[in-house]
Design a protein around this motif. Structure first.
Motif, PDB file in Angstrom:
ATOM      1  N   LYS A 132       6.811   2.844  -8.507  1.00  0.00           N
ATOM      2  CA  LYS A 132       5.895   2.099  -9.587  1.00  0.00           C
ATOM      3  C   LYS A 132       6.649   0.595  -9.959  1.00  0.00           C
ATOM      4  N   ARG A 181       0.822  -1.193   0.024  1.00  0.00           N
ATOM      5  CA  ARG A 181       0.003   0.108  -0.017  1.00  0.00           C
ATOM      6  C   ARG A 181       0.809   1.296   0.060  1.00  0.00           C
ATOM      7  N   PHE A 224       2.195   1.725  -3.653  1.00  0.00           N
ATOM      8  CA  PHE A 224       1.193   2.101  -4.219  1.00  0.00           C
ATOM      9  C   PHE A 224       0.946   3.719  -4.182  1.00  0.00           C
ATOM     10  N   VAL A 269       5.890  -1.614  -7.178  1.00  0.00           N
ATOM     11  CA  VAL A 269       4.680  -2.335  -7.151  1.00  0.00           C
ATOM     12  C   VAL A 269       4.448  -3.367  -8.326  1.00  0.00           C
ATOM     13  N   LEU A 275      -0.341   6.009  -7.851  1.00  0.00           N
ATOM     14  CA  LEU A 275      -1.358   5.043  -8.326  1.00  0.00           C
ATOM     15  C   LEU A 275      -2.902   5.387  -7.988  1.00  0.00           C
ATOM     16  N   THR A 276      -3.005   6.177  -6.758  1.00  0.00           N
ATOM     17  CA  THR A 276      -4.404   6.201  -6.074  1.00  0.00           C
ATOM     18  C   THR A 276      -5.089   7.006  -7.085  1.00  0.00           C
ATOM     19  N   LEU A 279      -4.669  -5.760  -4.765  1.00  0.00           N
ATOM     20  CA  LEU A 279      -4.968  -4.398  -5.215  1.00  0.00           C
ATOM     21  C   LEU A 279      -6.127  -3.854  -4.635  1.00  0.00           C
ATOM     22  N   CYS A 319      -4.701  -1.954  -1.482  1.00  0.00           N
ATOM     23  CA  CYS A 319      -4.525  -0.452  -2.180  1.00  0.00           C
ATOM     24  C   CYS A 319      -5.858   0.324  -2.579  1.00  0.00           C
TER      25      CYS A 319
END
Length: 159
Positions: free
Chosen positions: A76, A40, A43, A79, A48-49, A95, A99
């Protein structure tokens, strides 16, 4: 860039770690929790959120490769490597829960899985993720620790 703030109260994993199953053990153990929260954090660092609103603070050129910092690109990559290590069968549930902070019931409903299936699949995915990160739920002590360096014995003095 500051470290991402993590609110464990909003994490489905932290909620599962606080709950005990029928056998008295936590639904998510501490190793699984650490692996999921590490994913998390990466991420979040990788930005990427999904955004809910427009982002007006960006300068022109945002969205180009030059706009990303090394930290974002490294996150990135971490992940992507974690998802590859976990595999396509299990990466989706990771994910969703770790995430995107979806609950297990929501994951089961969206994927049309039977009840309590997501808990089992998530446990398998977290175990594989913990293995990728090199996390272990047991301590071995010095006697059983793997050798990390090799030292040759000192040579005897020359006469």
């Amino acid at each position: 860039m500051p470290e991402p703030q993590v609110n464990l109260a909003e994490s489905p994993l932290a909620w599962l770690a606080r709950r005990a199953g029928k056998d008295g053990r936590a639904l998510v153990d501490q190793t699984q929790l650490a692996a999921g929260e590490r994913l998390r954090a990466d991420f979040t660092r990788a930005q990427l959120t999904p955004r809910v609103t427009s982002r007006w603070s960006e300068v022109s050129g945002a969205g180009t490769p030059e706009a990303f910092t090394d930290m974002v690109l490294a996150a990135k990559l971490r992940v992507a490597r974690a998802m590859t290590a976990v595999g396509p069968e299990l990466s989706g549930v990771l994910l969703d829960v770790c995430c995107f902070l979806k609950g297990l019931e929501a994951v089961e409903r969206e994927r049309l899985w039977p009840a309590r299936t997501a808990k089992v699949v998530l446990g398998l995915a977290l175990d594989r993720l913990a293995g990728h990160y090199g996390l272990s739920g047991s301590t071995q002590g010095r006697a059983r620790a793997p050798v990390r360096s090799w030292h040759a014995p000192p040579e005897p003095p020359q006469a």
